[in-house]
Design a protein around this motif. Structure first.
Motif, PDB file in Angstrom:
ATOM      1  N   ALA A  21       0.856  -1.184   0.000  1.00 18.33           N
ATOM      2  CA  ALA A  21       0.000   0.000   0.000  1.00 18.33           C
ATOM      3  C   ALA A  21       0.891   1.232   0.000  1.00 18.33           C
ATOM      4  N   TYR A  22       0.291   2.365  -0.326  1.00 20.27           N
ATOM      5  CA  TYR A  22       1.038   3.618  -0.409  1.00 20.27           C
ATOM      6  C   TYR A  22       0.275   4.692   0.360  1.00 20.27           C
ATOM      7  N   VAL A  23       0.980   5.406   1.239  1.00 17.01           N
ATOM      8  CA  VAL A  23       0.422   6.554   1.943  1.00 17.01           C
ATOM      9  C   VAL A  23       1.188   7.770   1.447  1.00 17.01           C
ATOM     10  N   GLN A  24       0.486   8.646   0.747  1.00 14.21           N
ATOM     11  CA  GLN A  24       1.119   9.835   0.179  1.00 14.21           C
ATOM     12  C   GLN A  24       0.911  11.018   1.111  1.00 14.21           C
ATOM     13  N   LEU A  25       2.004  11.719   1.390  1.00 10.96           N
ATOM     14  CA  LEU A  25       1.955  12.881   2.273  1.00 10.96           C
ATOM     15  C   LEU A  25       2.159  14.195   1.530  1.00 10.96           C
ATOM     16  N   SER A  26       2.869  14.158   0.406  1.00  9.85           N
ATOM     17  CA  SER A  26       3.215  15.400  -0.292  1.00  9.85           C
ATOM     18  C   SER A  26       3.081  15.246  -1.800  1.00  9.85           C
ATOM     19  N   GLU A  27       2.977  16.381  -2.469  1.00 11.59           N
ATOM     20  CA  GLU A  27       2.864  16.386  -3.930  1.00 11.59           C
ATOM     21  C   GLU A  27       4.125  15.878  -4.608  1.00 11.59           C
ATOM     22  N   GLU A  36       3.268  15.259  12.732  1.00 10.19           N
ATOM     23  CA  GLU A  36       1.930  14.714  12.979  1.00 10.19           C
ATOM     24  C   GLU A  36       1.992  13.191  13.062  1.00 10.19           C
ATOM     25  N   PRO A  37       2.757  12.664  14.014  1.00  7.27           N
ATOM     26  CA  PRO A  37       2.971  11.218  14.060  1.00  7.27           C
ATOM     27  C   PRO A  37       1.689  10.404  14.241  1.00  7.27           C
ATOM     28  N   ALA A  38       0.745  10.885  15.025  1.00  8.09           N
ATOM     29  CA  ALA A  38      -0.486  10.112  15.246  1.00  8.09           C
ATOM     30  C   ALA A  38      -1.305  10.010  13.966  1.00  8.09           C
ATOM     31  N   VAL A  39      -1.382  11.087  13.211  1.00  6.04           N
ATOM     32  CA  VAL A  39      -2.138  11.090  11.953  1.00  6.04           C
ATOM     33  C   VAL A  39      -1.502  10.123  10.955  1.00  6.04           C
ATOM     34  N   VAL A  40      -0.179  10.200  10.829  1.00  2.40           N
ATOM     35  CA  VAL A  40       0.517   9.325   9.887  1.00  2.40           C
ATOM     36  C   VAL A  40       0.428   7.868  10.353  1.00  2.40           C
ATOM     37  N   ALA A  41       0.590   7.640  11.638  1.00  2.00           N
ATOM     38  CA  ALA A  41       0.500   6.260  12.158  1.00  2.00           C
ATOM     39  C   ALA A  41      -0.876   5.670  11.880  1.00  2.00           C
TER      40      ALA A  41
END
Length: 188
Positions: A139-145, A174-179
């Motif tokens: 899976a992929y979690v994208q944070l930035s453009e 924002e560790p909780a959001v990313v986690a």
């Protein structure tokens, strides 16, 4: 030392495998995505899935310097010291770029204190040409453009792709959001 005589990808893979005491989901951020094939090859069944977080996708059989614009590769080569080491990652860019991502001076100082110097040869090393990692759920979690292309490729491969409204260093700010996004991606 981790980046001694043996190839860097093998050393990093061995370090990860040595830390695994049970099967785990491998979570990689940024340039660590390139390490996935070597880690999965070395870990065997101990890696059960992979979540890429604003990360480079693997490029088996190629060197990092072959995957970036020639100007960037030349710039980094010019930064390498006589010892062959690059300055820490955050010094590759103008200081205001990091300040924009990590505006709190104490957080920025703590982050910078942990950023290692890498040998230029790591960026010039050809990655292992292995494809076993492709069989794992990913899976992929994208944070930035910056990682739009990687996220688009992950979608084309049929992976779950989630977008978190943040920036490349959101795991720090924002560790909780990313986690939570990583856990959701790993479960999905």
């Amino acid at each position: 030392s981790l980046l001694g005589v043996e190839p860097s990808y093998a050393a990093f893979a061995r370090a990860v495998v040595d830390a695994l005491d049970e099967p785990a989901v491998l979570v990689v951020h940024s340039g660590a995505g390139a390490l996935v094939p070597a880690i999965v090859e070395a870990a065997g069944s101990r890696v059960t899935a992979v979540v890429f977080v604003d990360a480079t996708l693997p490029y088996p059989g190629r060197a990092w310097v072959e995957t970036v614009p020639a100007e960037m590769a030349a710039h980094l080569r010019s930064l390498a010291g006589a010892d062959g080491l690059l300055p820490p990652w955050h010094e590759w860019f103008p200081a205001q770029a990091l300040a924009g991502l990590l505006p709190d001076p104490a957080v920025r100082e703590a982050f910078c204190a942990e950023v290692p110097r890498l040998p230029l040869r790591y960026l010039e090393e050809v990655t292992p040409a292995v494809d076993g990692w492709r069989a794992l759920p990913s899976a992929y979690v994208q944070l930035s453009e910056v990682y739009d292309d990687a996220a688009a490729q992950a979608r084309r491969w049929g992976w779950r792709v989630d977008r978190v409204d943040g920036h490349h260093l959101s795991p720090v700010t924002e560790p909780a959001v990313v986690a939570a996004a990583v856990v959701a991606a790993a479960r999905g």
